[in-house]
Design a protein around this motif. Structure first.
Motif, PDB file in Angstrom:
ATOM      1  N   LYS A  97      -5.464 -17.587  10.867  1.00 34.52           N
ATOM      2  CA  LYS A  97      -5.956 -16.499   9.968  1.00 34.52           C
ATOM      3  C   LYS A  97      -5.572 -16.734   8.295  1.00 34.52           C
ATOM      4  CE  LYS A  97      -7.923 -13.883  13.237  1.00 34.52           C
ATOM      5  NZ  LYS A  97      -7.419 -15.010  14.381  1.00 34.52           N
ATOM      6  N   ALA A  98      -6.443 -16.255   7.536  1.00 35.19           N
ATOM      7  CA  ALA A  98      -6.316 -16.540   5.966  1.00 35.19           C
ATOM      8  C   ALA A  98      -5.292 -15.469   5.853  1.00 35.19           C
ATOM      9  CB  ALA A  98      -7.607 -16.177   5.259  1.00 35.19           C
ATOM     10  N   GLY A  99      -4.401 -15.900   4.753  1.00 33.41           N
ATOM     11  CA  GLY A  99      -3.507 -14.737   4.033  1.00 33.41           C
ATOM     12  C   GLY A  99      -4.061 -13.715   3.654  1.00 33.41           C
ATOM     13  N   LEU A 100      -3.528 -12.524   3.573  1.00 31.87           N
ATOM     14  CA  LEU A 100      -4.232 -11.409   2.913  1.00 31.87           C
ATOM     15  C   LEU A 100      -3.229 -10.788   1.870  1.00 31.87           C
ATOM     16  CD1 LEU A 100      -5.810  -9.412   5.867  1.00 31.87           C
ATOM     17  CD2 LEU A 100      -6.885 -11.290   4.447  1.00 31.87           C
ATOM     18  N   LEU A 114       0.710  -5.720  -0.675  1.00 28.65           N
ATOM     19  CA  LEU A 114       0.579  -5.336   0.657  1.00 28.65           C
ATOM     20  C   LEU A 114       0.428  -6.903   1.080  1.00 28.65           C
ATOM     21  CD1 LEU A 114       1.686  -4.621   3.527  1.00 28.65           C
ATOM     22  CD2 LEU A 114      -0.354  -2.931   3.389  1.00 28.65           C
ATOM     23  N   MET A 115       1.358  -8.024   1.681  1.00 27.36           N
ATOM     24  CA  MET A 115       0.810  -8.892   1.960  1.00 27.36           C
ATOM     25  C   MET A 115       0.833  -9.285   3.535  1.00 27.36           C
ATOM     26  SD  MET A 115       2.504 -11.455  -0.932  1.00 27.36           S
ATOM     27  CE  MET A 115       1.121 -12.886  -0.753  1.00 27.36           C
ATOM     28  N   TYR A 116      -0.226  -9.937   4.068  1.00 25.49           N
ATOM     29  CA  TYR A 116      -0.048 -10.623   5.401  1.00 25.49           C
ATOM     30  C   TYR A 116      -0.186 -11.915   5.511  1.00 25.49           C
ATOM     31  CZ  TYR A 116      -1.571  -6.157   7.631  1.00 25.49           C
ATOM     32  OH  TYR A 116      -1.852  -4.960   8.036  1.00 25.49           O
ATOM     33  N   ASP A 118       2.143 -13.697   7.899  1.00 27.29           N
ATOM     34  CA  ASP A 118       2.531 -14.431   9.219  1.00 27.29           C
ATOM     35  C   ASP A 118       1.574 -15.399   9.848  1.00 27.29           C
ATOM     36  OD1 ASP A 118       4.813 -13.154   9.564  1.00 27.29           O
ATOM     37  OD2 ASP A 118       4.254 -11.399  11.036  1.00 27.29           O
ATOM     38  N   GLU A 119       2.072 -16.533  10.059  1.00 27.23           N
ATOM     39  CA  GLU A 119       1.310 -17.497  10.717  1.00 27.23           C
ATOM     40  C   GLU A 119      -0.021 -17.687  10.128  1.00 27.23           C
ATOM     41  OE1 GLU A 119       2.551 -19.101  13.799  1.00 27.23           O
ATOM     42  OE2 GLU A 119       4.425 -18.167  12.701  1.00 27.23           O
TER      43      GLU A 119
ATOM     44  N   ASP D  69       4.916   0.559   5.720  1.00 23.38           N
ATOM     45  CA  ASP D  69       4.211  -0.079   4.594  1.00 23.38           C
ATOM     46  C   ASP D  69       3.280   0.901   4.317  1.00 23.38           C
ATOM     47  OD1 ASP D  69       1.921  -0.878   6.295  1.00 23.38           O
ATOM     48  OD2 ASP D  69       2.670  -2.729   6.158  1.00 23.38           O
ATOM     49  N   GLN D  70       2.185   0.748   3.245  1.00 25.36           N
ATOM     50  CA  GLN D  70       1.198   1.482   2.856  1.00 25.36           C
ATOM     51  C   GLN D  70       0.272   1.872   3.927  1.00 25.36           C
ATOM     52  OE1 GLN D  70       2.122  -1.309   1.316  1.00 25.36           O
ATOM     53  NE2 GLN D  70       2.316  -1.047  -0.839  1.00 25.36           N
ATOM     54  N   HIS D  71      -0.094   0.871   4.714  1.00 21.51           N
ATOM     55  CA  HIS D  71      -0.993   1.058   5.872  1.00 21.51           C
ATOM     56  C   HIS D  71      -0.280   1.908   7.008  1.00 21.51           C
ATOM     57  CE1 HIS D  71      -3.908  -1.392   4.121  1.00 21.51           C
ATOM     58  NE2 HIS D  71      -3.825  -2.330   4.711  1.00 21.51           N
ATOM     59  N   LYS D  97       3.542  -5.749  10.593  1.00 18.60           N
ATOM     60  CA  LYS D  97       2.622  -5.187   9.849  1.00 18.60           C
ATOM     61  C   LYS D  97       1.422  -4.529  10.914  1.00 18.60           C
ATOM     62  CE  LYS D  97       3.226  -7.096   5.805  1.00 18.60           C
ATOM     63  NZ  LYS D  97       4.673  -7.529   6.193  1.00 18.60           N
ATOM     64  N   LEU D 100      -5.273  -5.436  11.992  1.00 16.92           N
ATOM     65  CA  LEU D 100      -6.646  -5.159  11.318  1.00 16.92           C
ATOM     66  C   LEU D 100      -7.646  -5.560  11.967  1.00 16.92           C
ATOM     67  CD1 LEU D 100      -5.349  -6.776   7.904  1.00 16.92           C
ATOM     68  CD2 LEU D 100      -5.280  -4.440   8.356  1.00 16.92           C
ATOM     69  N   LEU D 114     -13.297  -9.530  12.903  1.00 18.86           N
ATOM     70  CA  LEU D 114     -12.429 -10.502  12.709  1.00 18.86           C
ATOM     71  C   LEU D 114     -11.312  -9.752  12.531  1.00 18.86           C
ATOM     72  CD1 LEU D 114     -11.205 -12.946  11.565  1.00 18.86           C
ATOM     73  CD2 LEU D 114     -12.085 -12.306   9.352  1.00 18.86           C
ATOM     74  N   MET D 115     -10.194 -10.057  13.639  1.00 19.81           N
ATOM     75  CA  MET D 115      -8.971  -9.345  14.092  1.00 19.81           C
ATOM     76  C   MET D 115      -7.594 -10.005  13.589  1.00 19.81           C
ATOM     77  SD  MET D 115      -9.805  -7.480  17.620  1.00 19.81           S
ATOM     78  CE  MET D 115      -8.546  -6.071  17.378  1.00 19.81           C
ATOM     79  N   TYR D 116      -6.970  -9.278  12.891  1.00 18.04           N
ATOM     80  CA  TYR D 116      -5.412  -9.731  12.545  1.00 18.04           C
ATOM     81  C   TYR D 116      -4.513  -8.920  13.708  1.00 18.04           C
ATOM     82  CZ  TYR D 116      -6.470 -12.097   8.357  1.00 18.04           C
ATOM     83  OH  TYR D 116      -7.056 -13.048   7.318  1.00 18.04           O
ATOM     84  N   ASP D 118      -1.531 -10.936  15.090  1.00 21.41           N
ATOM     85  CA  ASP D 118      -0.426 -11.683  15.205  1.00 21.41           C
ATOM     86  C   ASP D 118       0.881 -10.959  14.718  1.00 21.41           C
ATOM     87  OD1 ASP D 118      -1.152 -14.146  16.070  1.00 21.41           O
ATOM     88  OD2 ASP D 118      -1.031 -15.132  14.304  1.00 21.41           O
ATOM     89  N   GLU D 119       1.617 -10.942  15.648  1.00 20.01           N
ATOM     90  CA  GLU D 119       2.984 -10.025  15.249  1.00 20.01           C
ATOM     91  C   GLU D 119       2.906  -8.777  14.873  1.00 20.01           C
ATOM     92  OE1 GLU D 119       6.207 -11.694  16.221  1.00 20.01           O
ATOM     93  OE2 GLU D 119       4.716 -12.805  17.187  1.00 20.01           O
TER      94      GLU D 119
END
Lengths: 325, 325, 325, 325
Positions: A97-100, A114-116, A118-119, D69-71, D97, D100, D114-116, D118-119
């Protein structure tokens, strides 16, 4: 002092590393927990620098890996739309996935993120996807430190730097330190030092240089003494609101001032600084003038909502410099 | 040409990397499937070189990570027993195991091996376990390529090389390429080149140099031209039974002959070669003489059952050289 | 009470799980650190039980994954050699290795072991490699707990148990608890309970039942009350030198005695016990007689050097029982 | 037929599994690539069902893991705000995290997501975080299939189901199959079957039952014959616009109709169906009436922007049923 580049190159700048998604709070003056709407932008330090450069009229290219999904297509399409050559952006085939980066806009001083990470796809660019024939078309290879945080992106960067050196492409190392992904402070220092010692120009904050040197409260003089024993001949060390310093191997020191502005949020300042500073160097301006370009560009971006879409034109920068003079 | 070392150092050689277990077939002339008994020895290229050096009378130290188990204790105890300083061997605290190499002794030409290298302790040496105060006590830092195959051992080696350079310790890079663990040929080349360019002496087979240069059928002349643009001033390129070549930055070329012997098995030759070659350099012998020492030592070890325990004394080497003269 | 099996089946017993390599100390009376020679045998609880069963004249099959290397070929060849059907042993295609168990023979009471279980081939048997048409040919499916320690072997076992239940194959669960590989005591209990509740016969030590119930100092009565609410109708609980107990759902309790012997080493006792106990059940012997078979077989194996090669014949077992009577 | 629950319980329903973030397109009628703004909601099947239940006036609790975290704070605060007991929601301590789900609203028929995943924190709920004293306070334990996709969440669910069975809590299994995270179709079937066989009520689409049975084009009759051999006594099989069927172990079959509505997007239908169906069962309504509640609730949610915030009240559901009657 002016800085010399190889004039016979198709690209002014090729940036390598991450191109991601920023999700900036649409509502102001509240913590992220209470932010209900987010606006999407392209983000990521080297992508922002490429976008900023392209908006300033430079010919820019990008090497990176993007996901095979809606976000990946948006990133490529946006970057192509502002004039960047995206022929060396690779589409990931393994579902990454794209970093967020979610941001809040709580106050000019407080903007938590807040960063995503991972991988994410960008960290999976690999060395076989970095091509000598592309890199040797550039005057500048712009490398950002975050891409060193993990294999195989790390090896892709090390290879790119090696190819740039071999082909007389100036290596500009924007330290861009982010604590995510790195496994230890020791290892961070190992790779930062390895690349900095091979670069031509290094740009970073005082804190980022401390990371590179694996020390605390480092002094600019020591940094300069150390790195000028190796390849670099120009170092920019930023001290936040206290302005920035440029050091040359010839022994010159230049001080740049930060321009006061109505700050909306703080992020994005470094990338806009780098793109305008490099633009000025490429256009043959004196280093002290290039410092002004960097500061002016940064001050424009922090007053706007995004880090990429808000990148200024040359006219906007020159106007601000003139007004503040 | 003679090679100069810093005389004021406590250790002749500090080797860094793996110390493992060899399980050599006790029965000869059969495939491993039919081998029912195995004899245990310390193994691993840098450990073997340290053992060989110590048996030749050099003061040797070792930096590496060993398991907290029966095999780890055997390794440390054996190495200490032959006179090696083991104060910088770290005991793993996370249940990792010693690497294993099972060998068959089917015929002098055919000796297949079976390696256990998954998650072995030696690859978990990390950069915080490499200490400047120790490395700067050495004339030579001996680095073996396999330790670069994976993080965090990779970063430990990169740090050690950086510290050696900073402290005027000669970096000897024994290429020691093993396909296990490495993820791609491209990445292998990235790290081999990175370390070779920073080393003082590089030792390897022609095939290992090809790996470093990411090419096939490489020529010694190209290799020499390339690496002498960087730090190395002495390169040894081995061509198996055709002997070996030493090249100096001054432009000298020396050829060494392989000594014929009754071969029991082929493994162990490279490590015994390296320890005797370095011994000769450290003792101020001419390079052509050092090549003889390497060849003689190798020819003794391939006629015996182990790679470590069989390391010869100076007298045995000199006797063989005299007999073959 | 006698135990009934489906007579119309090609195989008496199909075991599923690990088949590995034991490397037993060749020298006696010393710690492993000082043991210099090791003798190779096939090992692993379900492999040992299949070997023991086959030596007792039962028709045995095996489902498992072995490496594509010298050790894998030895395992398959040895098992086939003692009469086991190896048609459902899968050869790993991803470079995984055989599990290894090094043993010392220090004294009859002290025999430490050293296991290599990281990423071993047997734990990579997957559910698509377990076939209903094979399992339904058996009277007994013998499952060992260690195979539940990790995916995908875990799912292969769960599928095999489901297929056995569906096809009227008796599920015998040998608890065979090993601390390696399992991530937590809680998770161990989850899977042990899940499989035990679905089994017909459970065999284990008192300590292993405690693991299943996630408690300490568990009482047989509670264990029996709990498991007889589910599928099992026969439970064997072993109390070391104090002998073993068999409980039936009908309320019967049988006590088995351990046979005194000249012990060389302690490992291998459980597997020889299970194979002889199951042999006796399959031959229609009374449970109390089956307990004697188990004890006699165990006492023979602990007096010999291996766990697999030492498995006794029916005659040896009956002779020992007769002598001790 | 009416369905009976244990009346003496503090909670009507405790849901276990994921609580995540939905980021729904703010702009309609465009693909996600062109969607520039997203609105944040709580999402995830069991969280949505808990929210839907709470809005219908049921006493609901939730077991799950959320990020620090914030979420994570938004999720907990929102769920607590609608009346859910969040005392058993665990805050992850390892930087994981929230899952999403970005959605586009392109047309009523086309809404790609579009799903996040991973981990994500929810998949790291572990078995030691599932407590018997909490589960035994419930009439219903609501389990969603996605939580079985990976360890340690998988073991947490298996433990929770075991505890519910032991304490006379009805286990409702909402199949909720999502292809992400699962490693193979075979393994998916293993765990779906394992939990379905132990559940009291299973709810899913025809396609999800096919996944459970590892077949294609499965027939309801075969599904019903198979599962009624085990624990379930009520099965709901949904056939999209063709309506849904409820089967009881007594042999009854009930058909529910889908209510036509102005569809904005399709997601969220299943969760709103489940919460209203379970509400009706808990209130002692006939199964055919419960099917109407499910359909009415689903038809309300698909006409609105979110899956959680849009959950209807009892009045809204009853009004729609009355209008459509």
């Amino acid at each position: 002092m002016k800085y010399e580049f190889n004039a016979e190159r198709e690209f002014d700048i090729i940036a390598i590393g991450r191109a991601c998604i920023d999700l900036n709070a649409t509502e102001y003056n509240r913590p992220m927990e209470e932010t209900m709407t987010f606006t999407k932008y392209v983000g990521g330090s080297p992508a922002n620098i490429a976008i900023g450069s392209s908006k300033l009229g430079l010919k820019a290219g990008f090497i990176g890996k993007i996901p095979d999904d809606q976000h990946g297509r948006f990133i490529e399409s946006y970057m192509r739309g502002v004039g960047i050559d995206t022929s060396n952006m690779v589409v990931d085939q393994e579902g990454r996935k794209a970093g967020l980066t979610f941001t809040e806009i709580k106050s000019p001083e407080e903007c938590s993120i807040l960063m995503y990470r991972d991988e994410v796809a960008d960290l999976y660019l690999n060395s076989s996807e970095v091509h000598e024939e592309y890199i040797k078309k550039a005057k500048i290879l712009l490398v950002s430190g975050t891409a060193l945080a993990k294999s195989p992106s790390r090896e892709a960067i090390l290879k790119a730097v090696g190819l740039a050196k071999k082909n007389d492409v100036k290596v500009i190392f924007e330290l861009d330190y982010r604590p995510y992904t790195w496994k230890s402070v020791e290892d961070t220092a190992v790779y930062y030092a390895l690349v900095a010692e091979q670069s031509d120009v290094v740009i970073g904050t005082r804190e980022e240089y401390d990371m590179l040197e694996n020390k605390t409260n480092g002094q600019n003089k020591e940094t300069v003494d150390y790195l000028f024993k190796h390849s670099p001949d120009l170092l920019v060390i930023k001290h936040g609101v206290d302005g920035s310093y440029a050091y040359t191997k010839l022994g010159e020191i230049f001080k740049g001032q930060a321009y006061k502005t109505k700050v909306l949020k703080t992020f994005g300042a470094g990338d806009s600084y780098a793109s305008a500073f490099l633009y000025a160097l490429l256009k043959g301006k004196e280093i002290e003038n290039a410092l002004k370009f960097g500061s002016a560009s940064a001050s424009i971006v922090v007053s706007k909502h995004s880090s990429s879409d808000a990148m200024p034109t040359v006219e906007e920068i020159e106007e601000l410099i003139a007004v503040k003079a």
